[in-house]
Design a protein around this motif. Structure first.
Motif, mmCIF file in Angstrom:
data_model
loop_
_atom_site.group_PDB
_atom_site.id
_atom_site.type_symbol
_atom_site.label_atom_id
_atom_site.label_comp_id
_atom_site.label_asym_id
_atom_site.label_seq_id
_atom_site.Cartn_x
_atom_site.Cartn_y
_atom_site.Cartn_z
ATOM 1 N N ASN A 125 0.957 -1.131 0.043
ATOM 2 C CA ASN A 125 0.052 0.010 -0.009
ATOM 3 C C ASN A 125 0.851 1.115 -0.057
ATOM 4 O OD1 ASN A 125 -2.348 -1.269 0.023
ATOM 5 N ND2 ASN A 125 -2.685 -1.361 2.315
ATOM 6 N N LEU A 126 1.812 1.202 0.546
ATOM 7 C CA LEU A 126 2.828 2.381 0.776
ATOM 8 C C LEU A 126 3.494 2.689 -0.502
ATOM 9 C CD1 LEU A 126 4.431 2.004 4.300
ATOM 10 C CD2 LEU A 126 2.986 3.929 3.450
ATOM 11 N N ILE A 127 4.147 1.730 -1.234
ATOM 12 C CA ILE A 127 4.771 1.912 -2.494
ATOM 13 C C ILE A 127 3.638 2.337 -3.517
ATOM 14 C CG2 ILE A 127 4.522 -0.435 -3.216
ATOM 15 C CD1 ILE A 127 7.439 2.161 -3.924
ATOM 16 N N MET A 128 2.597 1.764 -3.370
ATOM 17 C CA MET A 128 1.433 2.243 -4.142
ATOM 18 C C MET A 128 0.983 3.643 -4.167
ATOM 19 S SD MET A 128 -1.557 -0.630 -4.682
ATOM 20 C CE MET A 128 -1.438 -1.732 -3.326
ATOM 21 N N LYS A 129 1.060 4.345 -2.766
ATOM 22 C CA LYS A 129 0.774 5.356 -2.462
ATOM 23 C C LYS A 129 1.896 6.573 -3.231
ATOM 24 C CE LYS A 129 -0.955 9.168 -0.386
ATOM 25 N NZ LYS A 129 -2.073 9.797 -1.280
ATOM 26 N N ILE A 130 3.290 5.910 -3.090
ATOM 27 C CA ILE A 130 4.164 6.512 -3.826
ATOM 28 C C ILE A 130 3.898 6.941 -5.347
ATOM 29 C CG2 ILE A 130 6.867 6.488 -4.489
ATOM 30 C CD1 ILE A 130 7.184 5.449 -1.549
ATOM 31 N N PHE A 131 3.663 5.626 -5.882
ATOM 32 C CA PHE A 131 3.432 5.685 -7.466
ATOM 33 C C PHE A 131 2.116 6.498 -7.680
ATOM 34 C CE2 PHE A 131 5.282 1.227 -8.108
ATOM 35 C CZ PHE A 131 6.610 2.009 -8.441
ATOM 36 N N ALA A 132 1.329 6.671 -6.691
ATOM 37 C CA ALA A 132 -0.068 7.455 -6.874
ATOM 38 C C ALA A 132 0.327 8.788 -7.026
ATOM 39 C CB ALA A 132 -1.270 7.208 -5.964
ATOM 40 N N ASP A 133 1.094 9.328 -5.845
ATOM 41 C CA ASP A 133 1.408 10.723 -5.707
ATOM 42 C C ASP A 133 2.697 11.394 -6.884
ATOM 43 O OD1 ASP A 133 0.228 10.722 -3.484
ATOM 44 O OD2 ASP A 133 1.904 10.964 -2.118
ATOM 45 N N CYS A 134 3.182 10.080 -7.429
ATOM 46 C CA CYS A 134 4.016 10.511 -8.662
ATOM 47 C C CYS A 134 3.414 10.295 -9.860
ATOM 48 C CB CYS A 134 5.559 9.482 -8.508
ATOM 49 S SG CYS A 134 6.335 9.930 -7.044
ATOM 50 N N ASP A 135 2.240 10.136 -9.782
ATOM 51 C CA ASP A 135 1.268 10.075 -11.242
ATOM 52 C C ASP A 135 2.043 9.008 -12.182
ATOM 53 O OD1 ASP A 135 -0.045 12.248 -10.473
ATOM 54 O OD2 ASP A 135 1.468 13.586 -11.642
ATOM 55 N N GLU A 136 2.444 7.803 -11.400
ATOM 56 C CA GLU A 136 2.818 6.783 -11.899
ATOM 57 C C GLU A 136 1.658 5.504 -12.060
ATOM 58 O OE1 GLU A 136 5.351 6.035 -13.730
ATOM 59 O OE2 GLU A 136 6.552 7.857 -13.432
ATOM 60 N N PHE A 137 0.390 5.701 -12.956
ATOM 61 C CA PHE A 137 -0.700 4.987 -12.566
ATOM 62 C C PHE A 137 -0.785 3.765 -12.963
ATOM 63 C CE2 PHE A 137 -2.254 9.557 -13.186
ATOM 64 C CZ PHE A 137 -2.335 9.836 -11.852
ATOM 65 N N MET A 138 -0.028 3.428 -14.322
ATOM 66 C CA MET A 138 0.204 2.035 -14.723
ATOM 67 C C MET A 138 1.031 1.213 -13.732
ATOM 68 S SD MET A 138 -1.334 1.914 -17.544
ATOM 69 C CE MET A 138 -0.787 0.523 -18.099
ATOM 70 N N ALA A 139 2.246 1.490 -13.225
ATOM 71 C CA ALA A 139 2.913 0.988 -12.564
ATOM 72 C C ALA A 139 2.078 0.636 -11.237
ATOM 73 C CB ALA A 139 4.143 2.042 -11.881
ATOM 74 N N MET A 140 1.271 1.495 -10.715
ATOM 75 C CA MET A 140 0.368 1.385 -9.473
ATOM 76 C C MET A 140 -0.534 -0.005 -9.461
ATOM 77 S SD MET A 140 -2.334 4.149 -7.837
ATOM 78 C CE MET A 140 -3.416 3.845 -9.176
ATOM 79 N N TRP A 141 -0.958 0.152 -10.865
ATOM 80 C CA TRP A 141 -1.920 -1.088 -11.243
ATOM 81 C C TRP A 141 -1.451 -2.316 -11.173
ATOM 82 C CZ3 TRP A 141 -6.895 -1.438 -10.296
ATOM 83 C CH2 TRP A 141 -7.602 -0.413 -10.266
ATOM 84 N N ARG A 142 -0.221 -2.162 -11.857
ATOM 85 C CA ARG A 142 0.757 -3.395 -11.884
ATOM 86 C C ARG A 142 0.797 -4.020 -10.392
ATOM 87 N NH1 ARG A 142 3.320 -0.689 -16.179
ATOM 88 N NH2 ARG A 142 5.111 -0.208 -14.879
ATOM 89 N N LEU A 143 1.322 -3.125 -9.514
ATOM 90 C CA LEU A 143 1.548 -3.502 -8.412
ATOM 91 C C LEU A 143 0.295 -4.139 -7.379
ATOM 92 C CD1 LEU A 143 3.488 -0.893 -5.999
ATOM 93 C CD2 LEU A 143 3.995 -3.271 -6.626
ATOM 94 N N VAL A 144 -0.788 -3.653 -7.778
ATOM 95 C CA VAL A 144 -2.102 -4.281 -7.406
ATOM 96 C C VAL A 144 -2.360 -5.660 -7.922
ATOM 97 C CG1 VAL A 144 -4.630 -4.200 -7.404
ATOM 98 C CG2 VAL A 144 -3.261 -2.248 -7.309
ATOM 99 N N ASP A 145 -1.951 -5.936 -9.121
ATOM 100 C CA ASP A 145 -1.878 -7.248 -9.947
ATOM 101 C C ASP A 145 -0.913 -8.310 -8.799
ATOM 102 O OD1 ASP A 145 -4.015 -6.490 -11.510
ATOM 103 O OD2 ASP A 145 -2.498 -6.049 -13.152
ATOM 104 N N GLU A 146 0.291 -7.625 -8.831
ATOM 105 C CA GLU A 146 1.394 -8.544 -8.255
ATOM 106 C C GLU A 146 1.023 -8.691 -6.803
ATOM 107 O OE1 GLU A 146 5.488 -7.171 -6.490
ATOM 108 O OE2 GLU A 146 5.474 -6.642 -8.381
ATOM 109 N N MET A 147 0.518 -7.779 -6.332
ATOM 110 C CA MET A 147 -0.033 -7.985 -4.617
ATOM 111 C C MET A 147 -1.080 -9.342 -4.665
ATOM 112 S SD MET A 147 -1.764 -5.297 -2.324
ATOM 113 C CE MET A 147 -2.190 -5.288 -0.837
ATOM 114 N N THR A 148 -1.884 -9.368 -5.705
ATOM 115 C CA THR A 148 -3.109 -10.404 -5.202
ATOM 116 C C THR A 148 -2.390 -11.827 -5.889
ATOM 117 O OG1 THR A 148 -3.653 -9.746 -7.622
ATOM 118 C CG2 THR A 148 -4.848 -8.870 -5.690
ATOM 119 N N GLU A 149 -1.303 -11.627 -6.919
ATOM 120 C CA GLU A 149 -0.744 -12.861 -7.422
ATOM 121 C C GLU A 149 0.093 -13.563 -6.469
ATOM 122 O OE1 GLU A 149 1.163 -11.910 -10.895
ATOM 123 O OE2 GLU A 149 -0.396 -11.338 -12.166
ATOM 124 N N ASN A 150 0.551 -12.753 -5.712
ATOM 125 C CA ASN A 150 1.415 -13.183 -4.503
ATOM 126 C C ASN A 150 0.753 -13.609 -3.329
ATOM 127 O OD1 ASN A 150 3.802 -12.794 -6.078
ATOM 128 N ND2 ASN A 150 4.383 -10.913 -5.262
#
Length: 477
Positions: free
Chosen positions: A156-181
């Motif tokens: 959640n914290l690294i997702m928040k960093i991506f969100a604040d940095c406008d890195e939306f694609m990277a944020m969504w990839r993290l969501v998928d990685e999170m559930t896959e793991n």
């Protein structure tokens, strides 16, 4: 409508739901913490019982545990500072990953959290691309260290960093990685995504994904729908709340008190006051008793509808049902009445509140002061401000903002500017709203030199520098 008759003779239960919903009804309060006991008894009493007659030099296991945790957090913060220093040196010819390994740190959740939170505090519009890269580099490195595994919180914290940095694609990839793991998405995950994607028009897709998710850990909420609508309320997606409510009913789930409170608050924000009363009727008909927060919402509706008599009857009914109206209820009511322009009723309820042993707090004073300023009665606003400070209540940034606005309306710009220094001398830092109010009024009055001075002060003190430049750009254009 007879408001009292809505509730019958049911006992009202004090259910601690909707964190912050009631306070959000007053637009003048922002992130202000509620008055609370200091909690020292929770620590002192167990220690006294443990010491007994053994003397002050004896230490309980409880005390040792507290001290150990404190030392661990302090060490984590110190090590996090070293990690951030290493990351800042990253660049051509510098292997920051090797430098991190050479620190020989024991990677723990505390260290990872402190580093990622430190990065979040460092991000600004000029460096966000760099910190998105460095934050993820540290995230990958730490996840590869021995005896450490990332959790939902670190994702959640690294997702928040991506969100604040406008890195939306990277944020969504993290969501998928999170559930896959195998990590569950949480209410915090949903909140980050909805705050980010709401502006991009993807809010409904986010909601649908979480409704259908089998790995959504919505605790401590009763079900996922409550977790979702509470987050939507926080980001003001009021229309979407109603859509989620209909989806919930379609799944055969029925609202509880928390659900009703959130929906009523959303209806109120949309100006659909008739729908609020329908929800109250539906709530009572389904066997639920209004709670502390329900009454607070209804009082605001009655206030904004300029129905002081009905509000007074409701306050009496609350006492009969076992809920003593507190300063929050009176403040909410007066806020609604002030928006309806009934300052006389505000004054009456302020006196009534004091008679009932409720002392006004800073939010209550700010509501009254703002009401007088908006009505052009600055002398009364000044009198309330003086009474507030005389009784030991420290004004907050929103109180000062109203006073500065009042001084500007009265043409006393010199005193308005001096209030910035007064704020800081009393330990209250001006927020962006205060600066914007002052600059806007100075500019409109033709005092361009003074306005430029305030903008310069913002930049020099490192406060809202990018917003100061935005103000200047809008001004010049």
């Amino acid at each position: 409508m007879n408001v009292v008759a809505l509730f019958g003779t049911r006992l009202v239960h004090r259910v601690p739901c909707i964190v912050g919903v009631s306070r959000k009804l007053c637009d003048y309060s922002s992130d202000g913490d509620a008055m609370m006991d200091n909690g020292f008894q929770l620590i002192e009493e167990p220690l006294k019982m443990t010491w007994g007659d053994s003397g002050p030099d004896s230490r309980s296991e409880f005390e040792i545990h507290i001290e150990s945790r404190w030392c661990e957090r302090q060490q984590g913060r110190f090590q996090a500072e070293r990690v951030i220093e290493v990351l800042m040196q990253d660049g051509p010819g510098v292997d920051s990953i090797a430098a991190l390994t050479e620190l020989h740190l024991k990677v723990s959740w505390i260290l990872v959290r402190e580093v990622l939170v430190g990065i979040l505090r460092t991000i600004n519009p000029d460096n966000k691309a760099r910190w998105a890269k460095l934050g993820y580099k540290f995230f990958l490195w730490s996840g590869q260290q021995e005896n450490y595994r990332h959790s939902s919180s670190s994702y959640n914290l690294i997702m928040k960093i991506f969100a604040d940095c406008d890195e939306f694609m990277a944020m969504w990839r993290l969501v998928d990685e999170m559930t896959e793991n195998g990590f569950p998405t949480t209410a915090r995950t949903f909140n980050i995504l909805i705050c980010t994607c709401g502006e991009a028009g993807l809010a409904r897709r986010v909601v649908e994904r979480f409704i259908q998710s089998k790995t959504f850990n919505y605790r401590p909420f009763k079900h996922s729908y409550n977790a979702i609508i509470c987050s939507l309320l926080g980001v003001r997606h009021y229309r979407l709340i109603d859509w989620v409510h209909q989806k919930m009913l379609g799944q055969g789930l029925y609202p509880d008190v928390l659900t009703y409170n959130v929906i009523m608050c959303a209806k109120y924000r949309l100006g659909e006051l008739g729908q609020v009363w329908r929800m109250v009727d539906d709530m009572v008909r389904n066997g639920f008793s209004p709670d502390f927060h329900t009454y607070n919402i209804i009082l605001h509706v009655l206030g904004k509808a300029n129905r002081p008599i009905a509000a007074h009857k409701l306050l009496i009914h609350m006492k009969e049902e076992g809920i003593d109206p507190c300063v929050l209820h009176y403040t909410t009511l007066m806020d609604g009445l002030s928006r309806a322009g009934n300052l006389q009723a505000c004054e009456w309820f302020l006196d009534e509140m004091k008679k009932n042993g409720c002392l006004p707090d800073v939010v209550c004073y700010t509501v009254i002061i703002t009401s007088y300023v908006v009505a052009g009665e600055f002398e009364k606003a000044q009198a309330i401000f003086d009474d507030m400070t005389a009784k030991g209540q420290l004004p907050n940034a929103f109180t000062y903002n109203s006073m500065i606005r009042g001084y500007c309306m009265a043409g006393n710009y010199k005193v308005a500017i001096s209030m910035l220094k007064e704020m800081e001398s009393k330990g209250c830092s001006p927020n962006f709203l205060v600066y914007r109010t002052l600059v806007s009024n100075l500019r409109n009055a033709g005092k361009l030199r003074e306005a430029r001075g305030i903008i310069k002060q913002m930049v020099e003190k490192g406060r809202y520098g990018h917003l100061a430049r935005k103000i200047r750009w809008n001004w010049q254009s």
